[in-house]
Design a protein around this motif. Structure first.
Motif, PDB file in Angstrom:
ATOM      1  N   PRO A 108      -1.157  -1.379  -6.521  1.00  0.00           N
ATOM      2  CA  PRO A 108      -1.557  -2.110  -7.726  1.00  0.00           C
ATOM      3  C   PRO A 108      -1.135  -1.523  -9.075  1.00  0.00           C
ATOM      4  O   PRO A 108      -0.874  -2.266 -10.005  1.00  0.00           O
ATOM      5  CB  PRO A 108      -3.087  -2.138  -7.644  1.00  0.00           C
ATOM      6  CG  PRO A 108      -3.445  -1.701  -6.297  1.00  0.00           C
ATOM      7  CD  PRO A 108      -2.302  -0.990  -5.705  1.00  0.00           C
ATOM      8  N   ALA A 118      -3.812  -1.253   9.877  1.00  0.00           N
ATOM      9  CA  ALA A 118      -5.216  -1.152   9.447  1.00  0.00           C
ATOM     10  C   ALA A 118      -6.160  -1.026  10.634  1.00  0.00           C
ATOM     11  O   ALA A 118      -6.063  -1.787  11.604  1.00  0.00           O
ATOM     12  CB  ALA A 118      -5.586  -2.377   8.620  1.00  0.00           C
ATOM     13  N   LYS A 145      -1.789   7.419   1.781  1.00  0.00           N
ATOM     14  CA  LYS A 145      -1.480   8.515   2.711  1.00  0.00           C
ATOM     15  C   LYS A 145      -0.607   8.073   3.882  1.00  0.00           C
ATOM     16  O   LYS A 145       0.364   8.729   4.236  1.00  0.00           O
ATOM     17  CB  LYS A 145      -2.796   9.122   3.237  1.00  0.00           C
ATOM     18  CG  LYS A 145      -3.541   9.923   2.184  1.00  0.00           C
ATOM     19  CD  LYS A 145      -4.836  10.485   2.696  1.00  0.00           C
ATOM     20  CE  LYS A 145      -5.948   9.479   2.837  1.00  0.00           C
ATOM     21  NZ  LYS A 145      -6.386   8.818   1.599  1.00  0.00           N
ATOM     22  N   GLY A 189       0.869  -1.178   0.000  1.00  0.00           N
ATOM     23  CA  GLY A 189       0.000   0.000   0.000  1.00  0.00           C
ATOM     24  C   GLY A 189       0.898   1.217   0.000  1.00  0.00           C
ATOM     25  O   GLY A 189       1.915   1.242   0.721  1.00  0.00           O
ATOM     26  N   ALA A 218       1.284   5.230   4.221  1.00  0.00           N
ATOM     27  CA  ALA A 218       2.609   4.735   3.799  1.00  0.00           C
ATOM     28  C   ALA A 218       3.502   5.932   3.467  1.00  0.00           C
ATOM     29  O   ALA A 218       4.696   5.950   3.824  1.00  0.00           O
ATOM     30  CB  ALA A 218       2.468   3.799   2.605  1.00  0.00           C
ATOM     31  N   ASN A 252       3.351  -7.011  -4.777  1.00  0.00           N
ATOM     32  CA  ASN A 252       3.414  -7.089  -3.306  1.00  0.00           C
ATOM     33  C   ASN A 252       4.356  -8.182  -2.821  1.00  0.00           C
ATOM     34  O   ASN A 252       5.007  -8.040  -1.778  1.00  0.00           O
ATOM     35  CB  ASN A 252       2.012  -7.358  -2.731  1.00  0.00           C
ATOM     36  CG  ASN A 252       1.067  -6.191  -2.934  1.00  0.00           C
ATOM     37  OD1 ASN A 252       1.501  -5.039  -2.995  1.00  0.00           O
ATOM     38  ND2 ASN A 252      -0.215  -6.482  -3.039  1.00  0.00           N
ATOM     39  N   PRO A 279      -8.722  -1.462   5.466  1.00  0.00           N
ATOM     40  CA  PRO A 279      -9.012  -2.684   6.227  1.00  0.00           C
ATOM     41  C   PRO A 279      -9.623  -3.814   5.401  1.00  0.00           C
ATOM     42  O   PRO A 279      -9.243  -4.975   5.563  1.00  0.00           O
ATOM     43  CB  PRO A 279      -9.996  -2.184   7.299  1.00  0.00           C
ATOM     44  CG  PRO A 279      -9.631  -0.742   7.491  1.00  0.00           C
ATOM     45  CD  PRO A 279      -9.206  -0.239   6.147  1.00  0.00           C
TER      46      PRO A 279
END
Ligand SMILES: NC(=O)c1ccc[n+]([C@@H]2O[C@H](COP(=O)([O-])OP(=O)(O)OC[C@H]3O[C@@H](n4cnc5c(N)ncnc54)[C@H](OP(=O)(O)O)[C@@H]3O)[C@@H](O)[C@H]2O)c1
Length: 278
Positions: A44, A103, A19, A16, A21, A63, A79
């Motif tokens: 992604p 999360a 904001k 991810g 990260a 990932n 989440p």
């Protein structure tokens, strides 16, 4: 194997690149706790990694590659996306990885369930002031962490603000207060500035005064150790302007609105974790 509590040789991966990260990356780099070459982030699409790429870190749309390149893997997706990414990377996760989820609402138990047995997991609730090294974070460790894992994450999060450790059930309340809290305070600063503009201040000056006032008041609470109600009493001269305004805020339900805002966010955090119907 290297010392698990060492940050000097640590590699961090963000799954991810939004904001949080970005805020954490910027904070970690500014604090010097980890070099940019040792941070990787994935999301992604090439568009979703464009902003985080500007920090000079490694980026990818894969990932699994983030996990392979990192010892500490921060799960920084919404989440509802957490189970999806955990299942995607699960076969790359080993006991050498420390998985850190930020999360809201997602429980340690469910994270551990989506990873190989005995995976090392820590849950942290930070907030966006990571960006300016003023975050307020609380962490809770999973069943299979090694000695020093909690300390390592605490050290990381302390490099961008404060960090406490607590039992997991507390984290939903932490989410509601400090996780979401910057949003409430940005609204307050905006509204205070509007008040100043209404009374004739230039917009830029009003925003600067409002933000500095919030920062100064917060520092007084943190540095004097006095109860905030005592500090409020101290600025209310008998028959003065402040007590007039305080009285108006009470009539408008200012304190009640903030209390209910935190409670509403708490219910939502519980709901996100499947704990209770919202
Ligand atoms: N924002 C806060 O103040 C705050 C505070 C404390 C904790 N948190 C928690 O932090 C987490 C992230 O929040 P955020 O505000 O940073 O959200 P955000 O800005 O929406 O970022 C989410 C990131 O996840 C990426 N993503 C979506 N699907 C993915 C996948 N399958 N694999 C890898 N990356 C994927 C998104 O890419 P796209 O942009 O391409 O969708 C985006 O980069 C949330 O779980 C939240 O509860 C947030």
């Amino acid at each position: 194997m290297e010392d698990d509590c060492s940050t000097s040789t640590m590699s961090i991966g963000f799954i991810g690149a939004g904001k949080m990260a970005q805020a954490m990356t910027r904070g970690f780099l500014a604090s010097g706790i980890v070099a940019k070459e040792r941070i990787t982030a994935s999301a992604p699409t090439p568009q979703s990694i464009e902003l985080i790429k500007t920090f000079g870190i490694n980026v990818t749309t894969n990932n699994r590659l983030t996990v392979e390149k990192s010892k500490v893997v921060v799960v920084a997706v919404k989440p509802n996306v957490v189970p999806v990414v955990l299942r995607e990377v699960s076969s790359c996760v080993t006991r050498d990885h420390l998985v850190v989820s930020i999360a809201a609402g997602v429980k340690l138990e469910s994270i551990e369930r989506d990873l190989p047995p005995e995976s090392r997991v820590v849950r942290v609730m930070p907030n966006t002031p990571c960006l300016v090294q003023k975050a307020a974070s609380v962490l809770s460790t999973g069943r299979w962490v090694k000695n020093g894992d909690g300390e390592l994450v605490k050290k990381l999060m302390k490099s961008v603000g404060s960090c406490e450790e607590s039992s997991e059930p507390i984290l939903d309340a932490v989410t509601a207060l400090s996780g979401c809290g910057p949003g409430y305070i940005f609204m307050a600063i905006d509204a205070l500035a509007d008040g100043g503009v209404k009374c004739g201040l230039p917009r830029e000056m009003a925003i600067q005064l409002a933000a500095q006032t919030v920062q100064g008041a917060a520092n007084m609470v943190l540095e004097t150790g006095k109860h905030p109600a005592q500090l409020k009493d101290d600025v209310c001269s008998p028959g003065g302007a402040t007590i007039e305004a305080v009285s108006r805020l009470e009539k408008a339900g200012f304190r009640g609105a903030l209390i209910e805002a935190v409670e509403t966010a708490y219910q939502k955090a519980l709901f996100l974790g499947g704990g209770q119907k919202k």
